[in-house]
Design a protein around this motif. Sequence first.
Motif, PDB file in Angstrom:
ATOM      1  N   TRP A  83       0.836  -1.209   0.000  1.00  0.00           N
ATOM      2  CA  TRP A  83       0.000   0.000   0.000  1.00  0.00           C
ATOM      3  C   TRP A  83       0.869   1.258   0.000  1.00  0.00           C
ATOM      4  CZ3 TRP A  83      -0.507   3.859   3.782  1.00  0.00           C
ATOM      5  CH2 TRP A  83      -1.540   4.771   3.565  1.00  0.00           C
ATOM      6  N   MET A  84       1.913   1.263   0.824  1.00  0.00           N
ATOM      7  CA  MET A  84       2.789   2.442   0.866  1.00  0.00           C
ATOM      8  C   MET A  84       3.531   2.630  -0.451  1.00  0.00           C
ATOM      9  SD  MET A  84       4.375   2.834   4.695  1.00  0.00           S
ATOM     10  CE  MET A  84       4.836   1.124   4.926  1.00  0.00           C
ATOM     11  N   ALA A  85       3.862   1.524  -1.104  1.00  0.00           N
ATOM     12  CA  ALA A  85       4.640   1.605  -2.344  1.00  0.00           C
ATOM     13  C   ALA A  85       3.875   2.288  -3.468  1.00  0.00           C
ATOM     14  CB  ALA A  85       5.082   0.213  -2.782  1.00  0.00           C
ATOM     15  N   ILE A  86       2.535   2.313  -3.389  1.00  0.00           N
ATOM     16  CA  ILE A  86       1.767   2.985  -4.441  1.00  0.00           C
ATOM     17  C   ILE A  86       1.400   4.418  -4.051  1.00  0.00           C
ATOM     18  CG2 ILE A  86       0.847   0.812  -5.323  1.00  0.00           C
ATOM     19  CD1 ILE A  86      -1.811   1.482  -3.933  1.00  0.00           C
ATOM     20  N   GLN A  87       1.867   4.861  -2.890  1.00  0.00           N
ATOM     21  CA  GLN A  87       1.685   6.255  -2.496  1.00  0.00           C
ATOM     22  C   GLN A  87       2.789   7.098  -3.166  1.00  0.00           C
ATOM     23  OE1 GLN A  87      -1.131   6.855  -0.747  1.00  0.00           O
ATOM     24  NE2 GLN A  87      -1.375   4.619  -0.887  1.00  0.00           N
ATOM     25  N   PRO A  88       2.639   8.418  -3.182  1.00  0.00           N
ATOM     26  CA  PRO A  88       3.661   9.273  -3.807  1.00  0.00           C
ATOM     27  C   PRO A  88       4.909   9.420  -2.943  1.00  0.00           C
ATOM     28  CG  PRO A  88       1.905  10.629  -2.931  1.00  0.00           C
ATOM     29  CD  PRO A  88       1.452   9.206  -2.755  1.00  0.00           C
ATOM     30  N   ILE A  89       5.604   8.303  -2.759  1.00  0.00           N
ATOM     31  CA  ILE A  89       6.830   8.288  -1.966  1.00  0.00           C
ATOM     32  C   ILE A  89       7.916   7.558  -2.750  1.00  0.00           C
ATOM     33  CG2 ILE A  89       5.499   8.257   0.190  1.00  0.00           C
ATOM     34  CD1 ILE A  89       6.438   5.302   0.515  1.00  0.00           C
ATOM     35  N   ASP A  90       9.140   7.687  -2.272  1.00  0.00           N
ATOM     36  CA  ASP A  90      10.271   6.954  -2.842  1.00  0.00           C
ATOM     37  C   ASP A  90      10.726   5.923  -1.811  1.00  0.00           C
ATOM     38  OD1 ASP A  90      12.541   5.969  -3.978  1.00  0.00           O
ATOM     39  OD2 ASP A  90      13.705   7.830  -3.816  1.00  0.00           O
ATOM     40  N   PRO A  91      10.333   4.647  -1.944  1.00  0.00           N
ATOM     41  CA  PRO A  91      10.733   3.643  -0.962  1.00  0.00           C
ATOM     42  C   PRO A  91      12.247   3.472  -0.837  1.00  0.00           C
ATOM     43  CG  PRO A  91       8.955   2.821  -2.342  1.00  0.00           C
ATOM     44  CD  PRO A  91       9.445   4.087  -2.974  1.00  0.00           C
ATOM     45  N   ALA A  92      12.983   3.914  -1.854  1.00  0.00           N
ATOM     46  CA  ALA A  92      14.437   3.788  -1.825  1.00  0.00           C
ATOM     47  C   ALA A  92      15.121   5.012  -1.235  1.00  0.00           C
ATOM     48  CB  ALA A  92      14.964   3.533  -3.236  1.00  0.00           C
ATOM     49  N   ALA A  93      14.343   5.972  -0.712  1.00  0.00           N
ATOM     50  CA  ALA A  93      14.946   7.157  -0.096  1.00  0.00           C
ATOM     51  C   ALA A  93      15.854   6.742   1.057  1.00  0.00           C
ATOM     52  CB  ALA A  93      13.861   8.098   0.401  1.00  0.00           C
ATOM     53  N   PRO A  94      16.988   7.425   1.254  1.00  0.00           N
ATOM     54  CA  PRO A  94      17.895   7.048   2.349  1.00  0.00           C
ATOM     55  C   PRO A  94      17.196   7.113   3.699  1.00  0.00           C
ATOM     56  CG  PRO A  94      18.926   8.628   0.860  1.00  0.00           C
ATOM     57  CD  PRO A  94      17.489   8.565   0.469  1.00  0.00           C
ATOM     58  N   ALA A  95      17.562   6.214   4.572  1.00  0.00           N
ATOM     59  CA  ALA A  95      16.984   6.199   5.913  1.00  0.00           C
ATOM     60  C   ALA A  95      17.530   7.358   6.742  1.00  0.00           C
ATOM     61  CB  ALA A  95      17.272   4.878   6.607  1.00  0.00           C
ATOM     62  N   HIS A  96      16.652   8.056   7.424  1.00  0.00           N
ATOM     63  CA  HIS A  96      17.007   9.142   8.326  1.00  0.00           C
ATOM     64  C   HIS A  96      17.728   8.555   9.554  1.00  0.00           C
ATOM     65  CE1 HIS A  96      16.254  12.313  11.356  1.00  0.00           C
ATOM     66  NE2 HIS A  96      16.103  13.142  10.336  1.00  0.00           N
ATOM     67  N   PRO A  97      18.643   9.309  10.192  1.00  0.00           N
ATOM     68  CA  PRO A  97      19.319   8.776  11.389  1.00  0.00           C
ATOM     69  C   PRO A  97      18.361   8.288  12.472  1.00  0.00           C
ATOM     70  CG  PRO A  97      20.453  10.732  10.622  1.00  0.00           C
ATOM     71  CD  PRO A  97      19.235  10.597   9.760  1.00  0.00           C
TER      72      PRO A  97
END
Length: 206
Positions: A83-97
Motif C-alpha cells: 500500500w505504501m509503495a503505491i503512495q507518492p513516496i520513494d521507498p528507496a529514499a535514504p533512511a534518516h538517522p
Amino acid sequence: MKHLLALRDAHWDEWERLLGHPFLQRLRGGEVSERSVYAWMEQNYHFVEGLLELQARLVPRAPRAHRLVLAHGLVSIVEDLDWMAIQPIDPAAPAHPARERYLAFLRLLDQEPYPVSVVALWAVNRVFHDAWSSAAPSGGPFVDLVEHWTAPEFHAYLHDLAEVAEEAWLAASDAERQRVHALVGEILRLEWGSWDMAQAFAGHYG
C-alpha cells in the motif's frame, strides 16, 4: 491482557507524553503539508521493512500456538508495504538517522529471548496504534491515512498479538520482565525521535 495493560501503565507518563507530541497535534489539526507527511511515510517504509524482517525471524522461534498469529501479522505487514509503495513516496529514499536507530533496535530485539521479543513487538505496535489514534483529524487530507493505520483489521491483529504477548509475559522470568520494561522505555524514546523527525519534515516542507 491485564499484565500488558499494567506494563503500559508503568510507563504511562512517557506514553501519554508521546501521544501529545507537537507533530501529532499539528496532524490532528490538519496543519502540516502533504509533502511532509509523505516524507515521514518514506521513512516509515524502512521501519515496516524492519518489522517484517523481525517478525519473519520470530515465527520459527515462537511456540506452535503463537505461530499462526505471527504469520497473519506477516501478511498484514506485506500488504502495508504494498500500500505504501503505491503512495507518492520513494521507498528507496535514504533512511534518516532517527529511523536507522529504530532499525538497529529492531535488530537487537531478534537477539532477545522469545518472550522479551514478542512483548516488545506488541509494545511497538500498540504505541504506533495509539499515536495514530490520537492524531485522528475530523476532516482534511489525512483522514484516509489515519484510517489506514487504525483500521479494524489492524485492531484485530493487535488484539491477537496482545493475547500472544500476554501468554509470553506469563511464561517469562523475572529477569526477562525487567528487560521488557527497559525495552519499552527505549521504544518510547525512539517513537518520540520518530515524531521529532516528522516535525522537522513539517518545518522543512510546511
